[in-house]
Design a protein around this motif. Structure first.
Motif, PDB file in Angstrom:
ATOM      1  N   GLY A 221       0.761  -1.246   0.000  1.00 50.40           N
ATOM      2  CA  GLY A 221       0.000   0.000   0.000  1.00 50.40           C
ATOM      3  C   GLY A 221       0.790   1.293   0.000  1.00 50.40           C
ATOM      4  O   GLY A 221       0.198   2.366  -0.009  1.00 50.40           O
ATOM      5  N   LYS A 223       1.968   3.873  -1.841  1.00 58.00           N
ATOM      6  CA  LYS A 223       1.716   4.123  -3.260  1.00 58.00           C
ATOM      7  C   LYS A 223       2.806   4.960  -3.940  1.00 58.00           C
ATOM      8  O   LYS A 223       2.694   5.291  -5.119  1.00 58.00           O
ATOM      9  N   THR A 270       3.181   0.380   6.307  1.00 58.05           N
ATOM     10  CA  THR A 270       2.246   0.849   5.280  1.00 58.05           C
ATOM     11  C   THR A 270       0.807   0.655   5.733  1.00 58.05           C
ATOM     12  O   THR A 270       0.530  -0.126   6.645  1.00 58.05           O
ATOM     13  N   CYS A 271      -0.059   1.347   5.029  1.00 63.48           N
ATOM     14  CA  CYS A 271      -1.481   1.284   5.336  1.00 63.48           C
ATOM     15  C   CYS A 271      -2.222   1.173   4.011  1.00 63.48           C
ATOM     16  O   CYS A 271      -1.943   1.926   3.086  1.00 63.48           O
ATOM     17  N   ASN A 272      -3.114   0.200   3.917  1.00 59.78           N
ATOM     18  CA  ASN A 272      -3.893   0.043   2.689  1.00 59.78           C
ATOM     19  C   ASN A 272      -5.373   0.023   3.048  1.00 59.78           C
ATOM     20  O   ASN A 272      -5.837  -0.873   3.747  1.00 59.78           O
ATOM     21  N   THR A 273      -6.095   1.048   2.575  1.00 57.23           N
ATOM     22  CA  THR A 273      -7.531   1.099   2.858  1.00 57.23           C
ATOM     23  C   THR A 273      -8.327   0.757   1.598  1.00 57.23           C
ATOM     24  O   THR A 273      -9.509   1.028   1.511  1.00 57.23           O
ATOM     25  N   GLY A 274      -7.650   0.147   0.635  1.00 58.29           N
ATOM     26  CA  GLY A 274      -8.297  -0.163  -0.642  1.00 58.29           C
ATOM     27  C   GLY A 274      -8.871  -1.568  -0.727  1.00 58.29           C
ATOM     28  O   GLY A 274      -9.310  -1.997  -1.783  1.00 58.29           O
ATOM     29  N   GLU A 275      -8.844  -2.293   0.399  1.00 55.96           N
ATOM     30  CA  GLU A 275      -9.367  -3.655   0.356  1.00 55.96           C
ATOM     31  C   GLU A 275     -10.629  -3.787   1.202  1.00 55.96           C
ATOM     32  O   GLU A 275     -10.846  -3.008   2.136  1.00 55.96           O
ATOM     33  N   PRO A 324      -9.525  -6.423  -3.355  1.00 54.72           N
ATOM     34  CA  PRO A 324      -9.632  -4.984  -3.640  1.00 54.72           C
ATOM     35  C   PRO A 324     -11.092  -4.511  -3.639  1.00 54.72           C
ATOM     36  O   PRO A 324     -11.961  -5.207  -4.162  1.00 54.72           O
ATOM     37  N   SER A 395       1.309  -8.522   8.168  1.00 54.84           N
ATOM     38  CA  SER A 395       0.153  -7.663   7.894  1.00 54.84           C
ATOM     39  C   SER A 395      -0.973  -7.994   8.853  1.00 54.84           C
ATOM     40  O   SER A 395      -1.183  -9.156   9.184  1.00 54.84           O
TER      41      SER A 395
END
Ligand code: ADP
Ligand code: ASP
Ligand code: MG
Length: 418
Positions: A221, A223, A270-275, A324, A395
Motif C-alpha cells: 500500500g 503508493k 504501510t497502510c492500505n484502505t483499498g481492500e 480490492p 500484515s
C-alpha cells in the motif's frame, strides 16, 4: 559505487540514457509543467539522452473515471480505457509544447506509438513487450522523447491502461526496453520514507532500500511506487531512484540486497484502505470446498490477499478473505454462487477495514516482530481482525477508524522516527 554504495554517475564523454517519470502532482498546472520542462531541459543540455514519461495531471484520472461511471457500472472496458488514456494524452502534449518553448526538440508518443504492447485486460493490462525502436531513434537524433505513461495497446490496436498508479511501471519498462542507465521517478515527496509522511510527519527518508523490501512496501500500500515497476526494475537490475520534482535532494535509491548489507529489522510501515473483507459463514468442513470457492474468484482475476479459516466443533468453518474494493461486487457474486454450490451459509462483506503492514529484510533473522506489533496495538486498544505473514512482512487487518493511529503507534514502537 561510492562509499555508501549508492550509485553515482560520473560525467563522461559517453551520453547517459535516462528515463525520467513525473507524476500527477508534478504536472498539475501550467507553472508546474514549465518547472518540469526546465528540469528535463537541464538534463538534456548536459548531453544526456532523455525520455520523459508523464502521468495525467493530478485528479484528472479520477475525474475521467467518474465521468465514465455516469454511464456504466460495468467493469473496465475498452471504452473506459480510451477515456482514461486521454489524461496522459493531454499531459504529454503540454509538456512537449513547454519543452519546445525552451528550445528543446521533442518527439511525443502515446503508449502505442512508443511500442508498448499489452494484454487485453482492460483497466489492468500487463505490458507484454515494448518495441522500443521509435523512442530509441528519437533519442539518437538528439530529441527528448515525451511518452504517455499508464497506457499501451493490444496487438489488435485497442488502447489499454495498466492499472492505477501505473505510470511508474511504464517508465521502468521503457527504461529496460531502451537499455537506459537509470530510471528516475520524480514525485511530490523527496523519496521513500519509513511511512507515508502525510500520516507520520516524523517519518524518515530512506537513502536506500532493497528491491525486495520496496516490492513488499508497494504491494502493501505504499503508493509512492507501483509494485510492478519495482518487480521489473529488480528483474532488469535497473538503477531506480525516487526523488522530489520540487527540490534537489538525493532521494531514495532502490538497490540489490548485496549493496545494502546493514538492512534494518523493520524498514517501513504501510497502510492500505483499498481492500474489503468478505466472510462466508458455515462452510462445510470437507476436502475440496475451499478450492471450489476460490477457483471462480481466481479465474475472474480477483486478487485475494489475506485468508483466514476457523473450524468450529460442529464441522463447519467460517472463511474470510480480503480483496480490492473495486472488485468487491464481483467477488460477492462469485462467493454467493460458490456458497450455494457447496451448501455453505450466508456471505457478508465489510469495507470499513484497513490493512497495516510492517516490512523489513531483518525479519528473516529476527523473531518477535509480530509479537511487538500485537503488543503495541493492544496497548492502544486496537483489535486485530486478521493476520498474514511472509518472510519479510507482517500484515494485520483492523477497523479503518484506527488506521492512521495504528501506523503512528507502530512507527513509534519500532523506533523508526528520525
Ligand atoms: P505520483 O503522482 O507522483 O505518482 P503518488 O501520489 O502516486 O505520486 O505517490 C506519492 C505519494 O505516496 C506521496 O505523496 C505519499 O503521500 C505517498 N506515500 C505512501 N507511502 C509512502 C512512503 N513510505 N514514502 C513516501 N511516500 C509515501
Ligand atoms: N494517471 C494514472 C492514475 O492516476 C496513472 C498514474 O498516475 O501513474 O492512476
Ligand atoms: Mg503514483
Amino acid at each position: 559505487m561510492n562509499s555508501t554504495n549508492v550509485p553515482t554517475y560520473q560525467r563522461t564523454n559517453v551520453p547517459l540514457v535516462v528515463v525520467q517519470k513525473y507524476g500527477g502532482t508534478s504536472v498539475a498546472g501550467v507553472e508546474r509543467i514549465r518547472a518540469v520542462a526546465k528540469r528535463v531541459a537541464a538534463q538534456a543540455r548536459e548531453g544526456d539522452r532523455v525520455a520523459v514519461v508523464v502521468s495525467a495531471m493530478a485528479g484528472e484520472t479520477d475525474r475521467l473515471i467518474k465521468l465514465g461511471r455516469e454511464f456504466t457500472a460495468e467493469p473496465m472496458s475498452r471504452e473506459l480505457d480510451l477515456l482514461m488514456a486521454t489524461g496522459e494524452q493531454t499531459s504529454v502534449a503540454l509538456l512537449s509544447l513547454a519543452l519546445r518553448e525552451l528550445g528543446i526538440e521533442t518527439e511525443t508518443f502515446l503508449g502505442f506509438q512508443a511500442g508498448i504492447v499489452t494484454d487485453e485486460n482492460h483497466g489492468r493490462a500487463r505490458i507484454e513487450r515494448i518495441d522500443a525502436e521509435p523512442v530509441r531513434t528519437a533519442l539518437e537524433s538528439g530529441k527528448v522523447a515525451v511518452v504517455a505513461g499508464f497506457q499501451g495497446a493490444t496487438k489488435q490496436g485497442a488502447i489499454t491502461t495498466i492499472g492505477r498508479g501505473g505510470s511508474d511501471t511504464s517508465a521502468v519498462a521503457l527504461a529496460a526496453a531502451i537499455g537506459a542507465d537509470r530510471c528516475e521517478i520524480f514525485t511530490d515527496v523527496d523519496g521513500v520514507h519509513t511511512a507515508d509522511p502525510r500520516i507520520v510527519p516524523g517519518a524518515r527518508l530512506l537513502p536506500k532500500i532493497t528491491y525486495e523490501e520496496m516490492m513488499e512496501l508497494a504491494d502493501a500500500g505504499a503508493k509512492v511506487l507501483h509494485s510492478r515497476c519495482v518487480e521489473i526494475a529488480a528483474r532488469y537490475r535497473m538503477p531506480l531512484v525516487v526523488r522530489s520534482s520540487f527540490t534537489d535532494g538525493e532521494g531514495t535509491w532502490v538497490v540489490p540486497e548485496e549493496e545494502h548489507m546493514e538492512g534494518a529489522i523493520v524498514s517501513g510501515i504501510t497502510c492500505n484502505t483499498g481492500e474489503a473483507k468478505v466472510a462466508i459463514r458455515r462452510v462445510p468442513d470437507r476436502a475440496g470446498v475451499t478450492a471450489a470457492i476460490f477457483a471462480p474468484i481466481a479465474k475472474a482475476g480477483i486478487n485475494v490477499d489475506l485468508i483466514i479459516q476457523n473450524v468450529s466443533e460442529d464441522g463447519y468453518t467460517d472463511l474470510t478473505f480480503t480483496a480490492p474494493k473495486e472488485d468487491l461486487r464481483r467477488a460477492m457474486t462469485l462467493a454467493e454462487n460458490a456458497a450455494r454450490e457447496v451448501a455453505a451459509g450466508r456471505v457478508e462483506a465489510a469495507g470499513d477495514i484497513a490493512k497495516i503492514s510492517v516490512v523489513g529484510l531483518g525479519m528473516r533473522s529476527h523473531a518477535g516482530v509480530a509479537h511487538r506489533m500485537f503488543e503495541a496495538l493492544a496497548k492502544e486498544g486496537i483489535a486485530i481482525q486478521m493476520i498474514g505473514t511472509s518472510e519479510i512482512k507482517v500484515s494485520i487487518v483492523i477497523d479503518i477508524k484506527y488506521a492512521e493511529l495504528a501506523v503512528r503507534v507502530l512507527h513509534e514502537a519500532f523506533g523508526l522516527a528520525a
